[in-house]
Design a protein around this motif. Structure first.
Motif, PDB file in Angstrom:
ATOM      1  N   ALA A  94     -33.898  39.474 -27.612  1.00 25.54           N
ATOM      2  CA  ALA A  94     -34.530  39.435 -26.289  1.00 25.54           C
ATOM      3  C   ALA A  94     -34.541  40.840 -25.708  1.00 25.54           C
ATOM      4  CB  ALA A  94     -33.762  38.488 -25.367  1.00 25.54           C
ATOM      5  N   HIS A  95     -35.661  41.180 -25.076  1.00 29.03           N
ATOM      6  CA  HIS A  95     -35.798  42.471 -24.387  1.00 29.03           C
ATOM      7  C   HIS A  95     -36.567  42.209 -23.100  1.00 29.03           C
ATOM      8  CE1 HIS A  95     -37.123  46.604 -23.517  1.00 29.03           C
ATOM      9  NE2 HIS A  95     -36.113  47.000 -24.275  1.00 29.03           N
ATOM     10  N   LYS A  96     -36.286  42.988 -22.072  1.00 26.69           N
ATOM     11  CA  LYS A  96     -36.892  42.712 -20.769  1.00 26.69           C
ATOM     12  C   LYS A  96     -38.384  43.055 -20.711  1.00 26.69           C
ATOM     13  CE  LYS A  96     -33.520  44.984 -18.598  1.00 26.69           C
ATOM     14  NZ  LYS A  96     -32.338  44.911 -19.473  1.00 26.69           N
ATOM     15  N   ILE A 119     -38.723  40.909 -31.382  1.00 24.91           N
ATOM     16  CA  ILE A 119     -38.567  40.466 -29.999  1.00 24.91           C
ATOM     17  C   ILE A 119     -39.331  39.156 -29.798  1.00 24.91           C
ATOM     18  CG2 ILE A 119     -38.931  41.030 -27.574  1.00 24.91           C
ATOM     19  CD1 ILE A 119     -36.885  42.815 -29.028  1.00 24.91           C
ATOM     20  N   ASN A 120     -38.621  38.105 -29.366  1.00 23.98           N
ATOM     21  CA  ASN A 120     -39.288  36.824 -29.073  1.00 23.98           C
ATOM     22  C   ASN A 120     -38.771  36.186 -27.790  1.00 23.98           C
ATOM     23  OD1 ASN A 120     -36.756  35.853 -29.830  1.00 23.98           O
ATOM     24  ND2 ASN A 120     -37.579  34.177 -31.071  1.00 23.98           N
ATOM     25  N   ARG A 129     -27.566  46.590 -19.912  1.00 24.94           N
ATOM     26  CA  ARG A 129     -27.838  46.020 -21.227  1.00 24.94           C
ATOM     27  C   ARG A 129     -29.332  46.119 -21.542  1.00 24.94           C
ATOM     28  NH1 ARG A 129     -23.968  40.603 -21.586  1.00 24.94           N
ATOM     29  NH2 ARG A 129     -22.065  41.628 -20.827  1.00 24.94           N
ATOM     30  N   VAL A 130     -29.651  46.508 -22.774  1.00 29.09           N
ATOM     31  CA  VAL A 130     -31.054  46.732 -23.135  1.00 29.09           C
ATOM     32  C   VAL A 130     -31.591  45.700 -24.115  1.00 29.09           C
ATOM     33  CG1 VAL A 130     -30.916  49.209 -22.698  1.00 29.09           C
ATOM     34  CG2 VAL A 130     -30.423  48.335 -24.992  1.00 29.09           C
ATOM     35  N   ILE A 131     -30.714  44.977 -24.808  1.00 29.40           N
ATOM     36  CA  ILE A 131     -31.192  44.014 -25.787  1.00 29.40           C
ATOM     37  C   ILE A 131     -30.143  42.933 -25.998  1.00 29.40           C
ATOM     38  CG2 ILE A 131     -30.266  45.168 -27.859  1.00 29.40           C
ATOM     39  CD1 ILE A 131     -33.037  44.531 -29.194  1.00 29.40           C
TER      40      ILE A 131
END
Length: 266
Positions: A94-96, A119-120, A129-131
């Motif tokens: 996950a990524h924003k 990324i899904n 946090r980035v990921i």
């Protein structure tokens, strides 16, 4: 660990203004609605806990650093932001703001171990946090026990395909197992066009008058588009020509006289 998002949080329709048949001032006619942060594209801005997140154009080779976290059994089988079922054994994350299906290499700065994930999902919504890695991704960089780790992300490709140009950056295990296809991909993932809505009118004449009165915001162009609202036409006045969501937001903040203005991505 992060939380999954099952309902739409955030919408572009923040405030619309409508002019009645008389010369009365504009009055609001609708407000933010809700729905899922999803779809295969998932490149629209969205809001979590009062904060807006703006997906942006990204290129192969783009790097980002910060903390990685992971999520596992408690979320296995739940729906991710792009509509897939979360599989803790798959190499996903996950990524924003990265486009869905972007392929990234994640390197643990504590031990030099790397993993490659797709990324899904959206998150993690924790400062710094980035990921958020799947359990398998976290295992590959040995961060299960610590829960988090400082990492560097590198974009390798888009739409589930690793760019040929990224092969030198790949961990050897990825090349050997062929977990992700390698091929020719576009060098960057643009978002498309951005517009700023500055008003909406029931009468086309009112919209055209408002457009003409706001045609001085060069290099942006004032336009009128017809939509339907409540079973009747509504004419929305927009400014086009913005290259990013940030550019559109900066314009809005620097023009407070355009009350109720908001950004739309196409």
């Amino acid at each position: 660990m992060r939380m999954f998002l099952h309902s739409w949080i955030g919408s572009f329709a923040i405030v619309l203004f409508i002019t009645a048949c008389t010369s009365s001032p504009n009055v609001p006619v609708d407000a933010p609605s809700s729905g899922a942060i999803g779809g295969s594209g998932s490149m629209k801005p969205y809001q979590i806990n009062g904060k807006w997140y703006y997906p942006s154009e990204v290129a192969v080779g783009t790097q980002e650093s910060g903390l990685a976290s992971w999520y596992g059994p408690d979320f296995h089988g739940r729906t991710t932001s792009n509509g897939e079922s979360y599989n803790m054994h798959a190499k996903t994350a996950a990524h924003k703001t990265l486009p869905m299906n972007t392929i990234v290499k994640v390197t643990n700065q504590n031990n030099g171990l790397s993993t490659v994930v797709r990324i899904n999902d959206r998150g993690p919504f924790v400062e710094g946090r980035v990921i958020d890695l799947s359990q398998t991704g976290a295992q590959e960089i040995d961060m299960i026990k610590t829960g988090t780790a400082p990492v560097v992300l590198e974009v390798l490709g888009f739409n589930g395909v690793i760019s040929n140009d990224s092969v030198p950056s790949l961990p050897q295990v990825v090349v050997q197992t062929q977990e992700f296809p390698i091929g020719k991909v576009q060098s960057s993932m643009p978002l498309g066009r951005f517009l700023v809505q500055i008003g909406a009118f029931r009468r086309e004449q009112g919209a055209q008058t408002f457009k003409n009165a706001n045609s001085h915001f060069t290099p942006y162009t004032a336009i009128v588009r017809e939509f339907e609202l409540g079973g009747a036409p509504i004419y929305r006045v927009m400014l086009s020509g913005f290259n990013s969501a940030d550019e559109a937001r900066d314009f809005i903040s620097s023009h407070p006289q355009l009350k109720g203005a908001f950004t739309i991505a196409e």
